[in-house]
Design a protein around this motif. Structure first.
Motif, PDB file in Angstrom:
ATOM      1  N   LEU A 160       0.827  -1.204   0.000  1.00 14.15           N
ATOM      2  CA  LEU A 160       0.000   0.000   0.000  1.00 14.15           C
ATOM      3  C   LEU A 160       0.859   1.251   0.000  1.00 14.15           C
ATOM      4  O   LEU A 160       0.551   2.242  -0.694  1.00 14.15           O
ATOM      5  N   GLY A 161       1.961   1.232   0.774  1.00 15.53           N
ATOM      6  CA  GLY A 161       2.854   2.385   0.802  1.00 15.53           C
ATOM      7  C   GLY A 161       3.472   2.661  -0.546  1.00 15.53           C
ATOM      8  O   GLY A 161       3.569   3.814  -0.979  1.00 15.53           O
ATOM      9  N   GLY A 162       3.900   1.591  -1.233  1.00 11.35           N
ATOM     10  CA  GLY A 162       4.471   1.762  -2.566  1.00 11.35           C
ATOM     11  C   GLY A 162       3.463   2.316  -3.548  1.00 11.35           C
ATOM     12  O   GLY A 162       3.769   3.219  -4.340  1.00 11.35           O
ATOM     13  N   PHE A 163       2.230   1.808  -3.492  1.00  8.94           N
ATOM     14  CA  PHE A 163       1.195   2.269  -4.425  1.00  8.94           C
ATOM     15  C   PHE A 163       0.843   3.731  -4.175  1.00  8.94           C
ATOM     16  O   PHE A 163       0.790   4.543  -5.118  1.00  8.94           O
ATOM     17  N   LEU A 164       0.597   4.089  -2.904  1.00  7.71           N
ATOM     18  CA  LEU A 164       0.199   5.466  -2.598  1.00  7.71           C
ATOM     19  C   LEU A 164       1.314   6.451  -2.925  1.00  7.71           C
ATOM     20  O   LEU A 164       1.049   7.540  -3.450  1.00  7.71           O
ATOM     21  N   THR A 165       2.558   6.075  -2.629  1.00  7.59           N
ATOM     22  CA  THR A 165       3.676   6.980  -2.876  1.00  7.59           C
ATOM     23  C   THR A 165       3.889   7.211  -4.355  1.00  7.59           C
ATOM     24  O   THR A 165       4.152   8.338  -4.794  1.00  7.59           O
ATOM     25  N   GLN A 166       3.769   6.154  -5.152  1.00  5.59           N
ATOM     26  CA  GLN A 166       3.986   6.286  -6.594  1.00  5.59           C
ATOM     27  C   GLN A 166       2.783   6.889  -7.307  1.00  5.59           C
ATOM     28  O   GLN A 166       2.937   7.732  -8.189  1.00  5.59           O
ATOM     29  N   ALA A 167       1.577   6.461  -6.941  1.00  2.00           N
ATOM     30  CA  ALA A 167       0.388   6.907  -7.652  1.00  2.00           C
ATOM     31  C   ALA A 167      -0.083   8.292  -7.206  1.00  2.00           C
ATOM     32  O   ALA A 167      -0.595   9.068  -8.012  1.00  2.00           O
ATOM     33  N   LEU A 168       0.097   8.611  -5.914  1.00  2.00           N
ATOM     34  CA  LEU A 168      -0.348   9.905  -5.394  1.00  2.00           C
ATOM     35  C   LEU A 168       0.866  10.673  -4.873  1.00  2.00           C
ATOM     36  O   LEU A 168       1.642  11.198  -5.629  1.00  2.00           O
ATOM     37  N   ASN A 169       1.044  10.728  -3.554  1.00  2.00           N
ATOM     38  CA  ASN A 169       2.276  11.267  -2.974  1.00  2.00           C
ATOM     39  C   ASN A 169       2.391  10.762  -1.541  1.00  2.00           C
ATOM     40  O   ASN A 169       1.482  10.116  -1.009  1.00  2.00           O
ATOM     41  N   TRP A 170       3.511  11.071  -0.899  1.00  4.30           N
ATOM     42  CA  TRP A 170       3.809  10.502   0.412  1.00  4.30           C
ATOM     43  C   TRP A 170       2.784  10.863   1.469  1.00  4.30           C
ATOM     44  O   TRP A 170       2.584  10.119   2.438  1.00  4.30           O
ATOM     45  N   ARG A 171       2.101  12.009   1.314  1.00  2.60           N
ATOM     46  CA  ARG A 171       1.143  12.438   2.339  1.00  2.60           C
ATOM     47  C   ARG A 171      -0.016  11.449   2.489  1.00  2.60           C
ATOM     48  O   ARG A 171      -0.603  11.341   3.575  1.00  2.60           O
ATOM     49  N   TRP A 172      -0.333  10.716   1.446  1.00  2.72           N
ATOM     50  CA  TRP A 172      -1.444   9.775   1.508  1.00  2.72           C
ATOM     51  C   TRP A 172      -1.129   8.547   2.358  1.00  2.72           C
ATOM     52  O   TRP A 172      -2.051   7.820   2.749  1.00  2.72           O
ATOM     53  N   THR A 173       0.140   8.321   2.665  1.00  5.94           N
ATOM     54  CA  THR A 173       0.452   7.233   3.595  1.00  5.94           C
ATOM     55  C   THR A 173      -0.002   7.582   5.004  1.00  5.94           C
ATOM     56  O   THR A 173      -0.132   6.699   5.858  1.00  5.94           O
ATOM     57  N   PHE A 174      -0.247   8.878   5.265  1.00  4.89           N
ATOM     58  CA  PHE A 174      -0.839   9.306   6.532  1.00  4.89           C
ATOM     59  C   PHE A 174      -2.364   9.409   6.401  1.00  4.89           C
ATOM     60  O   PHE A 174      -3.104   8.938   7.261  1.00  4.89           O
ATOM     61  N   PHE A 175      -2.824  10.039   5.333  1.00  5.86           N
ATOM     62  CA  PHE A 175      -4.264  10.240   5.157  1.00  5.86           C
ATOM     63  C   PHE A 175      -5.037   8.924   5.096  1.00  5.86           C
ATOM     64  O   PHE A 175      -6.207   8.865   5.476  1.00  5.86           O
ATOM     65  N   VAL A 176      -4.397   7.849   4.611  1.00  3.14           N
ATOM     66  CA  VAL A 176      -5.104   6.577   4.448  1.00  3.14           C
ATOM     67  C   VAL A 176      -5.569   6.015   5.787  1.00  3.14           C
ATOM     68  O   VAL A 176      -6.519   5.230   5.851  1.00  3.14           O
ATOM     69  N   ASN A 177      -4.931   6.442   6.880  1.00  2.00           N
ATOM     70  CA  ASN A 177      -5.351   5.955   8.200  1.00  2.00           C
ATOM     71  C   ASN A 177      -6.713   6.496   8.614  1.00  2.00           C
ATOM     72  O   ASN A 177      -7.416   5.867   9.416  1.00  2.00           O
ATOM     73  N   ILE A 178      -7.069   7.662   8.099  1.00  2.00           N
ATOM     74  CA  ILE A 178      -8.284   8.333   8.570  1.00  2.00           C
ATOM     75  C   ILE A 178      -9.552   7.521   8.300  1.00  2.00           C
ATOM     76  O   ILE A 178     -10.358   7.297   9.221  1.00  2.00           O
ATOM     77  N   PRO A 179      -9.804   7.052   7.051  1.00  3.30           N
ATOM     78  CA  PRO A 179     -11.012   6.234   6.854  1.00  3.30           C
ATOM     79  C   PRO A 179     -10.995   4.935   7.659  1.00  3.30           C
ATOM     80  O   PRO A 179     -12.047   4.495   8.156  1.00  3.30           O
ATOM     81  N   PHE A 180      -9.817   4.327   7.795  1.00  2.00           N
ATOM     82  CA  PHE A 180      -9.719   3.122   8.634  1.00  2.00           C
ATOM     83  C   PHE A 180     -10.216   3.434  10.041  1.00  2.00           C
ATOM     84  O   PHE A 180     -11.025   2.700  10.618  1.00  2.00           O
ATOM     85  N   ALA A 181      -9.701   4.527  10.619  1.00  2.00           N
ATOM     86  CA  ALA A 181     -10.016   4.874  12.004  1.00  2.00           C
ATOM     87  C   ALA A 181     -11.481   5.247  12.174  1.00  2.00           C
ATOM     88  O   ALA A 181     -12.123   4.856  13.161  1.00  2.00           O
TER      89      ALA A 181
END
Length: 510
Positions: A160-181
């Protein structure tokens, strides 16, 4: 504990509750690896120096590892559901802060806050399972799912980290936690019903909180610093000495105070003590493997971050199979040591295969089978370990017993990363020195060969650590197979023939 208990029907929503608990656990485990993939991009974007980049990882590790026992005690005091929901909301807010970070201070602060709320969330999640699933067969299934997530979630984070970093940007590795939580918190609020009478309302042991937090922070930081500054560094040595003094003072304090943060009865039970020790050792080997394989696949083999993440899928499949199909099915039929011992040995065989790594090694014929064996072995061992870690504790102690599981994993991860990486670096340097002639003709080849030689040298240590973990599991753990009745709220004493003094009436949700 009294042999009598109120008869309560099993909570019909306990399996729905498991889904939200598992989702929260997945988020925490994902976060431990997903940020690693994004770190180089975040470093460039925020202008973080090489010397300071470690604090993205260290700030989280220090807060999480140092406050886990406190978080477990808070769960017992406040109630596990309330602590769980507060932890989720706080983790989401801290993740949002990290995602919008404008400088390194904001990023480091957000990671520390994630650690604080993770220290509330993680023990509350595991202790909820411990008090909600008391039937042995149901408990085996629930902990099989939890164990698979705990073991394989880190590898999913790489994908997931590789996909978000390449497809979007590094900030989404933090934002992705929000819907989970948000989903997990909402589900927990409406679905989870914690058993009544399971809180520990004793006064908080402030000296224990301070000593344990400072002692664990010193230990984790000592290993983290050793990775970058070396084992002979004065501050590294000072941290280890301080940790030893503080943790010894903590043990002496807990033996004397009326309401200890960590009742020594929780860790002095040979079964739980064996679980904490063997699990911590296994995590040392596991974290080292993630580190080495990630670098091997990306640097030596030239894999992209996404491809590297997918390369870990066989290990995830092995863990899920080991947890849900082997561990969960056999846990009620054989003693835990007969799953944990062979499980860690199977993982050691998989690790042994990886000592044969070379620059031109085939993924299909070497790395893939090694990962499958590692995953099967770890999954099979993790499942009964997670269950036995809270087996036999009084309900009022389930939070702190769960926190000890997370503490052994967190400390094990810090030790594994620092210890094995230091061993690998030393072996690589020695190899480069002894093959200096090759460096004169092909420096890039020497660099890669030295790196791989360092990896295999450290992996040999990981093999030995897993063998020791297996021996500890077989030697210390003597609990028989759980009966088909309640397994929470017992006396906590197991013998070679079975678990004695169990409450024979299921005490589940109210």
């Amino acid at each position: 504990m009294s042999k009598t208990a109120d008869i309560r029907l099993p909570d019909p929503s306990r399996w729905k509750a498991l889904a939200f608990i598992a989702l929260a656990q997945l988020m925490v485990v994902l976060d431990s690896t997903i940020v690693n993939i994004a770190l180089p991009h975040a470093q460039t974007a925020l202008g973080i120096s090489d010397a300071n980049k470690q604090w993205v990882i260290t700030a989280y590790a220090l807060a999480f590892g140092g406050l886990l026992l406190f978080g477990g005690r808070i769960a017992d005091l406040w109630g596990r559901k309330r602590t769980f929901v507060v932890g989720l909301i706080g983790f989401a807010l801290a993740s949002a802060l990290g995602g919008v970070a404008q400088n390194q201070g904001m990023l480091f602060g957000s990671r520390a806050l994630q650690g604080v709320f993770g220290a509330l969330l993680a023990p509350a999640a595991l202790s909820l399972l411990a008090v909600m699933f008391t039937d042995a067969k149901e408990r085996a299934k629930a902990f099989g799912i939890y164990g698979a997530i705990a073991g394989g979630g880190g590898a999913v984070g790489l994908i997931l980290g590789g996909f978000l970093t390449q497809a979007l940007n590094w900030r989404w590795t933090f934002f992705v936690n929000i819907p989970f939580a948000i989903v997990a918190a909402a589900g927990a609020y409406f679905v989870i019903r914690e058993p009544a009478g399971s809180r520990n309302r004793s006064s908080l042991d402030i000296p224990g909180v301070v000593l344990s937090a400072l002692g664990l922070v010193s230990l984790v930081y000592g290993f983290t610093r050793a990775e970058s500054a070396g084992w002979s560094d004065a501050l590294t040595i000072g941290m280890f000495v301080a940790s030893g003094v503080l943790l010894l003072a903590f043990v002496l304090t807990e033996a004397r105070v009326k309401s200890p943060l960590l009742p020594l009865r929780v860790v002095l039970d040979r079964n739980r003590g064996g679980v904490y020790l063997s699990l911590g050792l296994a995590i040392i080997a596991m974290f080292g493997l993630f580190l080495f394989l990630t670098y091997y696949l990306q640097v030596v083999k030239g894999y992209s971050p996404i491809r590297t993440g997918f390369a870990f899928l066989p290990m995830i499949a092995g863990m899920i199979t080991g947890s849900t199909q082997i561990g969960a099915r056999l846990m009620t039929r054989v003693p835990a040591r007969k799953l944990m011992g062979p499980g860690f040995l199977t993982a050691a065989v998989g690790m042994l295969l990886l000592t044969q790594l070379e620059i031109g090694s085939s993924y299909a014929t070497l790395i893939l089978p090694a990962q499958l064996l590692l995953g099967l072995g770890m999954g099979t061992a993790f499942m009964p370990a997670m269950s036995l870690a809270t087996h036999g504790v009084e309900p009022r102690d389930s939070g702190v017993a769960s926190a000890m599981v997370n503490t052994s994993q967190q400390v094990g991860g810090a030790i594994g990363t620092a210890l094995l990486n230091t061993i690998a670096a030393s072996a690589a340097t020695a190899y480069a020195t002894s093959h200096a002639a090759l460096g004169a003709t092909d420096p890039e080849l020497l660099k890669l060969q030295s790196m791989v030689h360092g990896f295999t040298g450290a992996i040999w240590w990981a093999v030995g650590i897993l063998v020791v973990a297996s021996a500890i599991a077989v030697t210390f753990i003597n609990a028989g197979r759980p009966s088909a009745t309640a397994v929470t709220g017992t006396s906590g004493s197991g013998d070679a023939d079975g678990i004695e003094d169990e409450i024979k009436v299921p005490v589940v949700a109210h």
